[in-house]
Design a protein around this motif. Sequence first.
Motif, PDB file in Angstrom:
ATOM      1  N   PRO A   1      -0.163  14.678  15.188  1.00  0.00           N
ATOM      2  CA  PRO A   1       0.100  14.590  13.655  1.00  0.00           C
ATOM      3  C   PRO A   1      -0.170  15.818  12.807  1.00  0.00           C
ATOM      4  O   PRO A   1       0.193  16.261  12.072  1.00  0.00           O
ATOM      5  CB  PRO A   1      -0.236  13.187  13.204  1.00  0.00           C
ATOM      6  CG  PRO A   1      -0.721  12.413  14.456  1.00  0.00           C
ATOM      7  CD  PRO A   1      -0.895  13.531  15.344  1.00  0.00           C
TER       8      PRO A   1
ATOM      9  N   GLU B   1       0.891  -1.096   0.100  1.00  0.00           N
ATOM     10  CA  GLU B   1       0.153   0.088  -0.165  1.00  0.00           C
ATOM     11  C   GLU B   1       0.801   1.418  -0.011  1.00  0.00           C
ATOM     12  O   GLU B   1       2.094   1.195   0.303  1.00  0.00           O
ATOM     13  CB  GLU B   1      -0.948  -0.091   1.103  1.00  0.00           C
ATOM     14  CG  GLU B   1      -0.459   0.584   2.656  1.00  0.00           C
ATOM     15  CD  GLU B   1      -1.452   0.589   3.656  1.00  0.00           C
ATOM     16  OE1 GLU B   1      -1.750   1.780   4.085  1.00  0.00           O
ATOM     17  OE2 GLU B   1      -2.146  -0.368   3.785  1.00  0.00           O
TER      18      GLU B   1
ATOM     19  N   SER C   1       5.717   7.511  11.062  1.00  0.00           N
ATOM     20  CA  SER C   1       4.687   8.193  10.190  1.00  0.00           C
ATOM     21  C   SER C   1       3.702   7.239   9.588  1.00  0.00           C
ATOM     22  O   SER C   1       2.621   7.554   9.424  1.00  0.00           O
ATOM     23  CB  SER C   1       5.437   8.955   9.016  1.00  0.00           C
ATOM     24  OG  SER C   1       4.791   9.678   8.745  1.00  0.00           O
ATOM     25  N   VAL C   2       4.238   6.241   9.287  1.00  0.00           N
ATOM     26  CA  VAL C   2       3.436   5.319   8.718  1.00  0.00           C
ATOM     27  C   VAL C   2       2.437   4.598   9.671  1.00  0.00           C
ATOM     28  O   VAL C   2       1.234   4.386   9.357  1.00  0.00           O
ATOM     29  CB  VAL C   2       4.192   3.959   7.962  1.00  0.00           C
ATOM     30  CG1 VAL C   2       3.352   2.559   8.067  1.00  0.00           C
ATOM     31  CG2 VAL C   2       5.101   4.004   6.933  1.00  0.00           C
ATOM     32  N   GLU C   3       2.638   4.652  11.011  1.00  0.00           N
ATOM     33  CA  GLU C   3       2.085   4.013  12.044  1.00  0.00           C
ATOM     34  C   GLU C   3       0.932   5.234  12.275  1.00  0.00           C
ATOM     35  O   GLU C   3      -0.053   4.853  13.123  1.00  0.00           O
ATOM     36  CB  GLU C   3       2.642   3.712  13.171  1.00  0.00           C
ATOM     37  CG  GLU C   3       3.517   2.571  13.134  1.00  0.00           C
ATOM     38  CD  GLU C   3       4.428   2.451  14.331  1.00  0.00           C
ATOM     39  OE1 GLU C   3       4.726   3.147  15.134  1.00  0.00           O
ATOM     40  OE2 GLU C   3       4.983   1.081  14.588  1.00  0.00           O
ATOM     41  N   GLY C   4       0.873   6.353  11.728  1.00  0.00           N
ATOM     42  CA  GLY C   4      -0.104   7.343  11.917  1.00  0.00           C
ATOM     43  C   GLY C   4       0.195   8.193  13.120  1.00  0.00           C
ATOM     44  O   GLY C   4      -0.439   8.891  13.722  1.00  0.00           O
ATOM     45  N   LEU C   5       1.599   8.175  13.455  1.00  0.00           N
ATOM     46  CA  LEU C   5       1.945   9.096  14.601  1.00  0.00           C
ATOM     47  C   LEU C   5       2.648  10.247  14.110  1.00  0.00           C
ATOM     48  O   LEU C   5       3.011  10.492  12.965  1.00  0.00           O
ATOM     49  CB  LEU C   5       3.036   8.314  15.679  1.00  0.00           C
ATOM     50  CG  LEU C   5       2.292   7.228  16.162  1.00  0.00           C
ATOM     51  CD1 LEU C   5       3.584   6.207  16.954  1.00  0.00           C
ATOM     52  CD2 LEU C   5       1.158   7.107  17.069  1.00  0.00           C
ATOM     53  N   ARG C   6       3.197  11.253  14.988  1.00  0.00           N
ATOM     54  CA  ARG C   6       4.186  12.210  14.377  1.00  0.00           C
ATOM     55  C   ARG C   6       5.334  11.545  14.032  1.00  0.00           C
ATOM     56  O   ARG C   6       5.715  10.585  14.661  1.00  0.00           O
ATOM     57  CB  ARG C   6       4.326  13.034  15.669  1.00  0.00           C
ATOM     58  CG  ARG C   6       3.255  14.008  15.860  1.00  0.00           C
ATOM     59  CD  ARG C   6       3.578  15.099  16.840  1.00  0.00           C
ATOM     60  NE  ARG C   6       3.681  14.529  18.145  1.00  0.00           N
ATOM     61  CZ  ARG C   6       3.912  15.309  19.222  1.00  0.00           C
ATOM     62  NH1 ARG C   6       4.211  16.338  19.189  1.00  0.00           N
ATOM     63  NH2 ARG C   6       3.935  14.772  20.557  1.00  0.00           N
ATOM     64  N   GLY C   7       6.081  11.988  12.924  1.00  0.00           N
ATOM     65  CA  GLY C   7       6.954  11.450  12.324  1.00  0.00           C
ATOM     66  C   GLY C   7       8.477  11.549  13.079  1.00  0.00           C
ATOM     67  O   GLY C   7       9.392  12.006  12.656  1.00  0.00           O
ATOM     68  N   MET C   8       8.544  11.529  14.437  1.00  0.00           N
ATOM     69  CA  MET C   8       9.514  11.676  15.133  1.00  0.00           C
ATOM     70  C   MET C   8      10.496  10.231  15.133  1.00  0.00           C
ATOM     71  O   MET C   8       9.995   9.123  15.643  1.00  0.00           O
ATOM     72  CB  MET C   8       9.184  12.000  16.723  1.00  0.00           C
ATOM     73  CG  MET C   8       8.621  13.328  16.626  1.00  0.00           C
ATOM     74  SD  MET C   8       7.768  13.427  18.575  1.00  0.00           S
ATOM     75  CE  MET C   8       8.237  15.237  18.755  1.00  0.00           C
TER      76      MET C   8
ATOM     77  N   GLN D   1      -5.394   3.297  13.696  1.00  0.00           N
ATOM     78  CA  GLN D   1      -4.366   4.418  13.633  1.00  0.00           C
ATOM     79  C   GLN D   1      -3.612   4.546  12.394  1.00  0.00           C
ATOM     80  O   GLN D   1      -3.140   5.795  12.208  1.00  0.00           O
ATOM     81  CB  GLN D   1      -3.287   4.445  14.855  1.00  0.00           C
ATOM     82  CG  GLN D   1      -3.167   6.066  15.167  1.00  0.00           C
ATOM     83  CD  GLN D   1      -2.238   5.937  16.630  1.00  0.00           C
ATOM     84  OE1 GLN D   1      -2.306   4.902  17.180  1.00  0.00           O
ATOM     85  NE2 GLN D   1      -1.979   7.015  17.067  1.00  0.00           N
ATOM     86  N   GLY D   2      -3.413   3.594  11.801  1.00  0.00           N
ATOM     87  CA  GLY D   2      -2.463   3.597  10.673  1.00  0.00           C
ATOM     88  C   GLY D   2      -2.929   4.374   9.399  1.00  0.00           C
ATOM     89  O   GLY D   2      -2.235   4.836   8.365  1.00  0.00           O
TER      90      GLY D   2
ATOM     91  N   PHE E   1       2.108  18.436  13.397  1.00  0.00           N
ATOM     92  CA  PHE E   1       3.693  17.809  13.051  1.00  0.00           C
ATOM     93  C   PHE E   1       3.950  18.203  11.795  1.00  0.00           C
ATOM     94  O   PHE E   1       5.087  18.588  11.371  1.00  0.00           O
ATOM     95  CB  PHE E   1       3.954  16.620  13.529  1.00  0.00           C
ATOM     96  CG  PHE E   1       5.306  16.277  13.413  1.00  0.00           C
ATOM     97  CD1 PHE E   1       6.227  16.435  14.319  1.00  0.00           C
ATOM     98  CD2 PHE E   1       5.640  15.265  12.119  1.00  0.00           C
ATOM     99  CE1 PHE E   1       7.522  16.017  14.120  1.00  0.00           C
ATOM    100  CE2 PHE E   1       6.897  14.910  12.066  1.00  0.00           C
ATOM    101  CZ  PHE E   1       7.844  15.272  12.981  1.00  0.00           C
ATOM    102  N   TYR E   2       3.126  17.688  10.569  1.00  0.00           N
ATOM    103  CA  TYR E   2       3.553  17.631   9.296  1.00  0.00           C
ATOM    104  C   TYR E   2       3.091  19.192   8.771  1.00  0.00           C
ATOM    105  O   TYR E   2       2.142  19.857   8.861  1.00  0.00           O
ATOM    106  CB  TYR E   2       2.737  16.675   8.559  1.00  0.00           C
ATOM    107  CG  TYR E   2       3.143  15.335   9.025  1.00  0.00           C
ATOM    108  CD1 TYR E   2       4.088  14.901   8.534  1.00  0.00           C
ATOM    109  CD2 TYR E   2       2.075  14.401   9.973  1.00  0.00           C
ATOM    110  CE1 TYR E   2       4.560  13.552   9.072  1.00  0.00           C
ATOM    111  CE2 TYR E   2       2.609  13.412  10.525  1.00  0.00           C
ATOM    112  CZ  TYR E   2       3.809  12.666  10.095  1.00  0.00           C
ATOM    113  OH  TYR E   2       4.141  11.502  10.614  1.00  0.00           O
TER     114      TYR E   2
ATOM    115  N   MET F   1      -4.029   7.453   9.737  1.00  0.00           N
ATOM    116  CA  MET F   1      -4.145   9.079  10.033  1.00  0.00           C
ATOM    117  C   MET F   1      -3.682   9.762   8.934  1.00  0.00           C
ATOM    118  O   MET F   1      -4.564  10.530   8.799  1.00  0.00           O
ATOM    119  CB  MET F   1      -2.986   8.905  11.245  1.00  0.00           C
ATOM    120  CG  MET F   1      -3.091  10.565  11.926  1.00  0.00           C
ATOM    121  SD  MET F   1      -4.581  10.712  12.775  1.00  0.00           S
ATOM    122  CE  MET F   1      -4.324   9.606  14.485  1.00  0.00           C
TER     123      MET F   1
ATOM    124  N   PHE G   1       4.161  -0.848  13.413  1.00  0.00           N
ATOM    125  CA  PHE G   1       3.181  -1.399  14.451  1.00  0.00           C
ATOM    126  C   PHE G   1       4.097  -2.669  15.299  1.00  0.00           C
ATOM    127  O   PHE G   1       3.580  -3.717  15.807  1.00  0.00           O
ATOM    128  CB  PHE G   1       2.131  -2.332  13.740  1.00  0.00           C
ATOM    129  CG  PHE G   1       1.357  -1.317  12.811  1.00  0.00           C
ATOM    130  CD1 PHE G   1       0.563  -0.086  13.278  1.00  0.00           C
ATOM    131  CD2 PHE G   1       1.295  -1.327  11.537  1.00  0.00           C
ATOM    132  CE1 PHE G   1       0.100   0.836  12.851  1.00  0.00           C
ATOM    133  CE2 PHE G   1       0.560  -0.480  10.651  1.00  0.00           C
ATOM    134  CZ  PHE G   1       0.036   0.706  11.167  1.00  0.00           C
TER     135      PHE G   1
END
Lengths: 636, 190
Positions: free
Chosen positions: B54, A293, A312-319, B15-16, B57-58, B18, A333
Amino acid sequence: MSSAYEEIREAAELAAAPRRSPTRPLVRVDLSTSSVAAEADRLWEALPAPAAELDVDLMRVGTLGLSWLEPVVEVERPDMGAVVYGPVRPEQASEFLAAALGDNPTEQAAQWLIGARTPAPGIPALSDHPFWGPQERRLMQWMGVIDPESIDEAIAVGAYEALDHAVGMDPMAICDLVLAAGVGGRGGGGFPAGQKWKFLLGAPGPTKYLVCNADEGDPGAFVNRVLMESDPHLVIEGMAIAGKATGADYGFIYIRDEYPLSIARMELALEQARARGVIGQDIFGSGFDFDLEITRGAGSYVCGEETGLIASVEGLRGMPKIRPPFPAQKGVFSEPSNVNNTETYANVPLIVRNGAAWYRQHGTESDPGTKMFSISGALERPGILEVPFGMGMDELLLGCGGGPPDGHTPKGIQPGGPLGGLLPASDLGLKLERPPFTERGVLLGSGGLILFDERASAVDLTKYFSEFCEDESCGRCTTCHGGSQRLVEVLERIMHGDGRQEDLERIGAIDKTLQNANCLHGQFTPYAVRGLVNYFRDELDVHIEEKRDPARVAPGLTRYLITDQSDPALEEAAALCPTSCIARAPVEGAEDDDASEAQGDWRIHEPSCIHCDACREIAPDAIRVEDRFLTMLSVV
Amino acid sequence: MERFAGLLQQLPRHQGQMLRALHLAQAELGWISRDAIRLIARHLRVTEAQVYGPATFYAEFRHSPPPKTLVTWCSGPSCRVVGGDRVRRIFEAEFGCRLGENTPDDELGLWLGQCNGTCEKAPMVWVNGRVIGPLSMVESVKLARRLKQGEDPLTWPERPIKIAPATFVDAETTYGSEHAHDSTSDGAVS
């Protein structure tokens, strides 16, 4: 060859046959991001009418890499090989077609003629072109030739053949093959891909993920974009093979949001690949499942760092996170994962098809194979090309790229993006492989090379890179975000004429501190300023000691002066000035109603001047840019 | 908003998704509003803070309604070495707003863009996504003034500078045809 693949291949070859061996003239139009920026899409709209009249076929292709000649058009005639032309302006569409299809294109279409990609009588070969000659096009073999939006054409030239072979192989054997070929991480790290895959293969399952890093954030690097736009199936095939080799059955392609065409073409390619059954369930009847995907990024540079990418893939902030745990232990994940660059994956099908020995025919011991480079900046011929590792940088930038235009002299090179550092022009002889660059304290990076000439200020560039790093810091560790802020402050002060010798020590201290940052972003942030101190010390000293900017770009160190009051162009310059800071001085003793005729001297109101240079473009003979402090001294 | 809520329902609930959800919100609404954040949080079964993080953040996500005409200034090094920073100063002075801001009436906005690799057009800006370059400083001033007067740069009769449509990805290519909306699809692949 499995029967399933054979069937798909035959159908694809049949579908693509008219374009593979044309019986009537075929016109290929480069429709990639950079050519569309040069109005190739308008050309594409203008072509069908004259094409129908002349009875020729039109075809959309990716890029050949000749960015400075966009829009590039290739005409393949049955009686003549494929001849490349450019730039063809949209309004020239019918004129051009008639000329290129005439009896004597060499003369009739001389203004557009670049060269013949396949032998054509009487037309200079493209391989004799300085930009094309030194190239070794492996990944780029079919770029600009096949339609990136048609899976038929990709399969007809051999796409997914390597995957068909790989699904019958033992995973360990694939890892060993890739390791023997020695393909290193193309994002700049250079870590052997085969080794990385073995880590993932050895990780406990059953769920494992692959991630393709197409978050090509380095300004000036567009290797991945060209790959995805011109031959998307190469990337998909590479990832599927990697899936087989590592036991992963699902992958993510993380593409930066600034590449809308790449996203669209990859989405389309995936859809077509699924429809053909070359990815999905039970690929070629082997029992191997693999699907992908696309995750669309959202404008964050630090997501190019692998742990940031995973977040970022996980939907979090890309830290980014501190490693270990490495992605092969705990990735997307929290399952074992492998992250590779787009170009790394794209190399894999070629290795499986041709073997490790073939792969090592080019390149060096430390970096076997070929590498795509995007070259830009002060160059006669900016573009994208693929050359063997170990080629001299001068051969690439001055030979292929043609060096700076208009007789300017090279001043330095910026390899590897904002974190890559700076090199002086004297290092142009360096070989393009990782070790010599690392020795000089810079990074070869992901393949972007920017040449700058004497018009650019090394201090200003360094400030730009430091600002970029400050802006893109994820903010997790104080070392990084605080350190880059201090770095920008120091450079800003120097560029305003307030630099002191102690600043050099301060820069050294910040450099040292930043090396303790959590992730590579912070650790590489000082590379640019280190390059400035090491290689452009003279220029920095002139800024600090003489309060002067030799390139005259720092607003704090320059001022604009009117040198010729009689120039009529000043009127226009005054009207254009964005801050209206150019005006006539009031004439003493003039009556109020004479005001319109009062002709005082032109003056520049310095506090409101924004140093935009627009006035000097209009009145180059009447306005001069001077060193601020030197001018003041000479006036006194 | 209802349309967006409807489209959101089609995304898997974890959550993926997002970034996909946030992109969808921006494509549908033009920006990420508090209401959109609430909807996304409920749909993805996370807290609002986990969406707000997020979303802020972006750099790509906007938190105020977009201006009518958006000028994106390319901050890349290739533009920088040929006067990109001067272009920024010109637009700031002409628009009367700083980088990253809109004019008070939200007619015009000047935002920062990251290098998209069309460096042979440097220095450039993107007006509503269309690459305009290479810009001389005089042309920059003229461009800014015409935009202030509400002119569409594509309708200029004499076309003094190169104007090329950039490639847009509209909702159709990104989210499938059932999500298509009426955005302009200039240069989008067929």
